[in-house]
Design an enzyme around this catalytic site. Structure first.
Site, PDB file in Angstrom:
ATOM      1  N   GLU A 152       0.871  -1.178   0.000  1.00  0.00           N
ATOM      2  CA  GLU A 152       0.000   0.000   0.000  1.00  0.00           C
ATOM      3  C   GLU A 152       0.902   1.220   0.000  1.00  0.00           C
ATOM      4  O   GLU A 152       1.441   1.617   1.035  1.00  0.00           O
ATOM      5  CB  GLU A 152      -0.918  -0.018   1.225  1.00  0.00           C
ATOM      6  CG  GLU A 152      -1.859  -1.212   1.282  1.00  0.00           C
ATOM      7  CD  GLU A 152      -2.851  -1.241   0.143  1.00  0.00           C
ATOM      8  OE1 GLU A 152      -3.036  -0.202  -0.526  1.00  0.00           O
ATOM      9  OE2 GLU A 152      -3.457  -2.297  -0.099  1.00  0.00           O
TER      10      GLU A 152
ATOM     11  N   CYS B 264      -1.963   9.470   2.419  1.00  0.00           N
ATOM     12  CA  CYS B 264      -1.428   8.962   1.150  1.00  0.00           C
ATOM     13  C   CYS B 264      -2.405   9.123  -0.008  1.00  0.00           C
ATOM     14  O   CYS B 264      -1.990   9.141  -1.167  1.00  0.00           O
ATOM     15  CB  CYS B 264      -1.014   7.501   1.293  1.00  0.00           C
ATOM     16  SG  CYS B 264      -2.375   6.399   1.783  1.00  0.00           S
TER      17      CYS B 264
END
Length: 518
Positions: free
Chosen positions: A221, A255
């Protein structure tokens, strides 16, 4: 209250920890649903028992207020556990194989969900509870043993996470390893059945290379230079409020928040004014003194952001002030004139919002493709035909239309990247799937042996019979055009349908008695 200092795990202890967990997995202790549920329920209450410490740790590590820490960290984790506990029995059940021809259904094809084994979860610092416990919950639910490696860049949360795990979970099955580069490198020297990593692309590359040496599967991720695109037909007020929220939550250390915004030149001035209005609305007494605006995680990251801001050739339209002592960077909106500006070429991971004017939507799509063809998130604002076009012509791990990363806030919606922004997904059922092996199984009864004679040598005369049982007839011609009719169905005995397959199977079965194999 006070939180003790973070003590790194002795490097020499790491192989012993890994061996202990591998040994336990091979005893099958973690496979029964009752064991998994008991561990998850104990984890839930341990998180609840340490909630005050988690709030304090979030404040110490990220300057995060109670509302934000509760919403995006603690409540997220506890709700995830409750949801998983309610659904686990259903997820664990064998699945019938989909779209199986009748002939194959006689061997009971199914998919079983097996745990992968002993897994490693490496967490991130920006949401150190959510992004560490989330995949760890999935690993427990899927029946694995697991090592948790919290981020050393959120040391106070790391200490509390270790207390939570060690006070609640079976130590023969689950462990926490603390440390930085040396300890992580030692962990990667071990053989795992899955590595789950959340963090930067540079470190993700290192982990993927190391995992490849032992053919270890990974879920990565990673971040991404995520674009927001605002057309002249968008609701400019909503775009300003929603994107500002996306860049001020956790002081922009998210993010999936937009890294830059491509905006139609015609509406740029209005958008900037709406940004000013929204900022005043969010922080009526000023940003710096607000308990709702966090801080940059450490001096290293603050310095990196300051350098990016100083290197930008953009014109500051809103904000721009910084305070190194407090690790504070004000939400800052700039107008830049090139995709090669420092704030676009690098992922800022902070409250910096570069705006790049474009002539139209085609211009915006072309620039977004040049900057990063596979970002983690994508945020189009405009009419439905416009946003549909953006979704059609640009790739991304996920997307939120007319909003800032809503898709990443829904705990039951699979979350993950694509290309450079990551591989694999988790959240909700996807977390269970992430740490499970979908094992295909068949069971062939003894009575079928007469039918199966067609597969055994000698093969002379058997190919036609085999094709009668298994061959699928196309419903299209040589030009790719679909053709279908009842005449064709009757002449082919319904090729491709269960009824037709059954008829053909009966014909072949009876034929084997009338014309037995030689």
């Amino acid at each position: 209250m006070g939180i003790p200092a973070l003590d790194y795990t002795p490097v020499d202890d790491i192989p012993t920890i890994a061996k202990r967990l591998r040994t336990t997995f091979n005893t099958h202790k973690t496979r029964p649903i009752d064991f998994r549920l008991a561990q998850l329920r104990k984890l839930y209450w341990s998180v609840k028992d340490h909630e005050a410490e988690l709030l304090e740790a979030n404040k110490l590590d990220l300057g995060r207020g109670t509302f934000e820490a509760s919403l995006v960290e603690i409540d997220w984790a506890t709700n995830d556990i409750v949801f998983v506990c309610k659904k686990l029995a259903k997820w664990m059940k064998d699945e019938k194989a989909p779209d199986i021809p009748f002939a194959n259904s006689l061997v009971s094809p199914r998919i079983r969900k097996d745990p992968l084994g002993c897994v490693l979860v490496i967490g991130a610092y920006n949401f150190p509870v959510n992004l560490t416990l989330g995949p760890f919950i999935g690993a427990i639910a899927a029946g694995n043993t697991a090592v948790m490696k919290p981020s050393e860049n959120a040391p106070n949360v790391a200490v509390v996470l270790q207390k939570i795990v060690e006070s609640a979970l079976d130590p023969s099955c689950f462990a926490v390893v603390q440390g930085a580069v040396a300890e992580t490198s030692k962990l990667l020297d071990e053989k795992w059945d899955k590595i789950f990593y959340t963090g930067s692309a540079s470190v993700g590359t290192i982990i993927a290379k190391k995992a490849a040496e032992t053919l270890t599967p990974v879920t990565l991720e990673l971040g991404g230079r995520n674009p927001a695109i605002i057309t002249k037909n968008a609701d400019i007020r909503l775009a300003a409020r929603r994107l500002l929220w996306g860049k001020t939550l956790n002081a922009g250390q998210v993010c999936i928040s937009q890294n830059y915004t491509l905006i139609d030149r015609e509406v740029l001035p209005v958008f900037v004014e709406e940004m000013k209005t929204a900022l005043k609305s969010f922080y009526p007494n000023g940003v710096k003194t607000s308990p709702d605006f966090g801080r940059i995680v450490n001096n290293k990251q603050w310095t990196r952001l300051k350098k990016l801001l100083d290197a930008s050739k953009g014109q500051i339209l809103i904000g721009g002030s910084t305070d190194e002592k407090e690790l504070y960077i004000e939400p800052t909106v700039l107008q830049v004139d090139s995709i090669h500006d420092s704030l676009i070429t690098e992922e800022s991971f902070g409250p910096l919002m570069p705006l790049l004017p474009v002539t139209d939507l085609s211009h915006a799509i072309r620039l977004a493709t040049e900057v990063h063809p596979t970002p983690l998130g994508l945020y189009p604002f405009g009419t439905k035909p416009e946003t549909d076009r953006v979704l059609r012509e640009l790739r991304s791990g996920g997307a939120s239309v007319n909003d800032a990363f809503t898709h990443g806030t829904i705990p039951t919606l699979a979350f993950g990247g694509v290309g450079d922004s990551g591989q694999g997904a988790y959240r909700g059922k996807a977390s269970f799937d992430c740490f499970s092996h979908r094992r295909s199984i068949t069971s062939t009864p003894g009575w079928m042996e007469r039918l199966l004679d067609v597969r055994y040598p000698p093969y002379e005369g058997k190919l036609a019979k085999l094709r009668m049982m298994s061959e699928l007839k196309p419903d299209f011609d040589r030009e790719g055009r679909v053709r279908f009719g009842w005449v064709r169905w009757l002449t082919t005995l319904g090729a491709g349908s269960k009824t037709g397959a059954l008829v053909r199977y009966v014909v072949v079965f009876l034929g084997m008695f009338v014309f037995p194999p030689p």
